[in-house]
Design a protein around this motif. Sequence first.
Motif, PDB file in Angstrom:
ATOM      1  N   VAL A   1      20.868  71.584  49.905  1.00 45.39           N
ATOM      2  CA  VAL A   1      22.175  70.977  49.665  1.00 45.39           C
ATOM      3  C   VAL A   1      22.547  71.006  48.185  1.00 45.39           C
ATOM      4  O   VAL A   1      23.728  70.905  47.826  1.00 45.39           O
ATOM      5  CB  VAL A   1      22.199  69.525  50.206  1.00 45.39           C
TER       6      VAL A   1
ATOM      7  N   TRP B   1      29.382  70.324  55.200  1.00 47.16           N
ATOM      8  CA  TRP B   1      28.064  70.370  55.864  1.00 47.16           C
ATOM      9  C   TRP B   1      27.207  69.176  55.446  1.00 47.16           C
ATOM     10  O   TRP B   1      26.562  68.540  56.281  1.00 47.16           O
ATOM     11  CB  TRP B   1      27.363  71.677  55.511  1.00 47.16           C
ATOM     12  N   ALA B   2      27.211  68.863  54.143  1.00 48.82           N
ATOM     13  CA  ALA B   2      26.409  67.746  53.646  1.00 48.82           C
ATOM     14  C   ALA B   2      26.900  66.420  54.210  1.00 48.82           C
ATOM     15  O   ALA B   2      26.098  65.525  54.515  1.00 48.82           O
ATOM     16  CB  ALA B   2      26.455  67.718  52.119  1.00 48.82           C
TER      17      ALA B   2
ATOM     18  N   TYR C   1      23.585  79.567  50.683  1.00 49.05           N
ATOM     19  CA  TYR C   1      22.801  78.522  51.336  1.00 49.05           C
ATOM     20  C   TYR C   1      21.636  79.118  52.131  1.00 49.05           C
ATOM     21  O   TYR C   1      20.504  78.645  52.048  1.00 49.05           O
ATOM     22  CB  TYR C   1      23.701  77.679  52.245  1.00 49.05           C
TER      23      TYR C   1
ATOM     24  N   THR D   1      25.887  66.214  58.056  1.00 47.81           N
ATOM     25  CA  THR D   1      24.447  66.064  58.291  1.00 47.81           C
ATOM     26  C   THR D   1      23.834  64.882  57.548  1.00 47.81           C
ATOM     27  O   THR D   1      22.697  64.503  57.819  1.00 47.81           O
ATOM     28  CB  THR D   1      23.705  67.338  57.860  1.00 47.81           C
TER      29      THR D   1
ATOM     30  N   GLU E   1      23.100  65.029  54.435  1.00 51.86           N
ATOM     31  CA  GLU E   1      22.242  65.586  53.389  1.00 51.86           C
ATOM     32  C   GLU E   1      22.721  65.211  51.980  1.00 51.86           C
ATOM     33  O   GLU E   1      21.958  65.300  51.023  1.00 51.86           O
ATOM     34  CB  GLU E   1      22.199  67.118  53.517  1.00 51.86           C
ATOM     35  N   TRP E   2      23.983  64.795  51.851  1.00 56.38           N
ATOM     36  CA  TRP E   2      24.534  64.488  50.529  1.00 56.38           C
ATOM     37  C   TRP E   2      23.748  63.395  49.827  1.00 56.38           C
ATOM     38  O   TRP E   2      23.749  63.303  48.591  1.00 56.38           O
ATOM     39  CB  TRP E   2      26.005  64.084  50.659  1.00 56.38           C
ATOM     40  N   ARG E   3      23.045  62.562  50.593  1.00 55.77           N
ATOM     41  CA  ARG E   3      22.273  61.485  49.982  1.00 55.77           C
ATOM     42  C   ARG E   3      21.157  62.028  49.081  1.00 55.77           C
ATOM     43  O   ARG E   3      20.711  61.345  48.151  1.00 55.77           O
ATOM     44  CB  ARG E   3      21.666  60.592  51.060  1.00 55.77           C
ATOM     45  N   ALA E   4      20.704  63.240  49.384  1.00 58.94           N
ATOM     46  CA  ALA E   4      19.604  63.822  48.612  1.00 58.94           C
ATOM     47  C   ALA E   4      20.051  64.330  47.244  1.00 58.94           C
ATOM     48  O   ALA E   4      19.214  64.577  46.363  1.00 58.94           O
ATOM     49  CB  ALA E   4      18.972  64.971  49.400  1.00 58.94           C
TER      50      ALA E   4
ATOM     51  N   PRO F   1      16.132  70.264  47.892  1.00 60.38           N
ATOM     52  CA  PRO F   1      16.904  70.538  49.115  1.00 60.38           C
ATOM     53  C   PRO F   1      17.988  71.585  48.900  1.00 60.38           C
ATOM     54  O   PRO F   1      18.583  71.681  47.817  1.00 60.38           O
ATOM     55  CB  PRO F   1      17.518  69.170  49.453  1.00 60.38           C
TER      56      PRO F   1
END
Length: 288
Positions: free
Chosen positions: A177, A50-51, A225, A54, A56-59, A175
């Motif tokens: 994530v 999912w990360a 989640y 999307t 979102e893994w950067r966060a 977040p």
Amino acid sequence: MTRSKATATGFIAVLLWALLALFTVGSAPTPPLLLNALCFTIGGTLGVVWAAVTGEWRALSKVPFRVYLFGTIGLFGYHALYFSALRLAPAAEAGLIAYLWPLLIVLLSGLLPGEKLRAGHLLGAFLGFVGAALIIGGGGIGFNPKHLPGYALALACAFTWSSYSVFSRRLGDVPTVSVVVFCLATAVLSAGLHILFEDTAWPDSSLGWGSVLALGLAPVGLAFYVWDIGVKRGDIQLLGTASYSAPILSTLALVAFGFAEPTLHLAVATLLVTGGAILAARASLKSN
């Protein structure tokens, strides 16, 4: 996301946790810590996908280490204490004590900024607890002092998950994530303890492996989640009280698949839990 939508999203976790017992029965004979490691590996992998999709893994690099430590202790600590409690005390009694966490969420949430406990929250939580006691204890609960260590661990289990849920509200800017790291770290810790304390026994059928996969994707995967979204952005008091429906829904699932018999206690407990949830919902509407 609005408060009501976040609350509805969080309640998805309660529905998924209602399948926990059913899939756990199907996953036999896998021992608890190995099952925990397998499920959290699947749940963590689900989060990684999912990360990645999307972005979102950067966060993740911006999340403080203390938050990762907090989340890992919450997920791993709850399950480690729960499994240990069931080894040292009868399952029904230990399970009842451990299931004090929804009540504790409702009560502890009153300490949060902007939250206020009303009489409806307290009465609803009490009715929900009585309903949970009936369904988990089967109407025949009797505490024995020799099981005190197990009871103490079960109580610690309840405080661990309720504290994790309530204090997650204070991490509203973190977040969702980050739960990916919580799950993967929990899987590693569970695997390590399995190697130290358990004999390895893999699922021995397609039903067993299917149950493990289902657990990892839903009750021990997606559930964490959506729960994170609910407790951070939704009505945490309503979520806490509504969580009492989990043991009821879980029992209904077991009855539907022939693993339990319908009883009068089930009907009474359903009325108590439903009534408690309605009271809490009305109290929350009045406070909004």
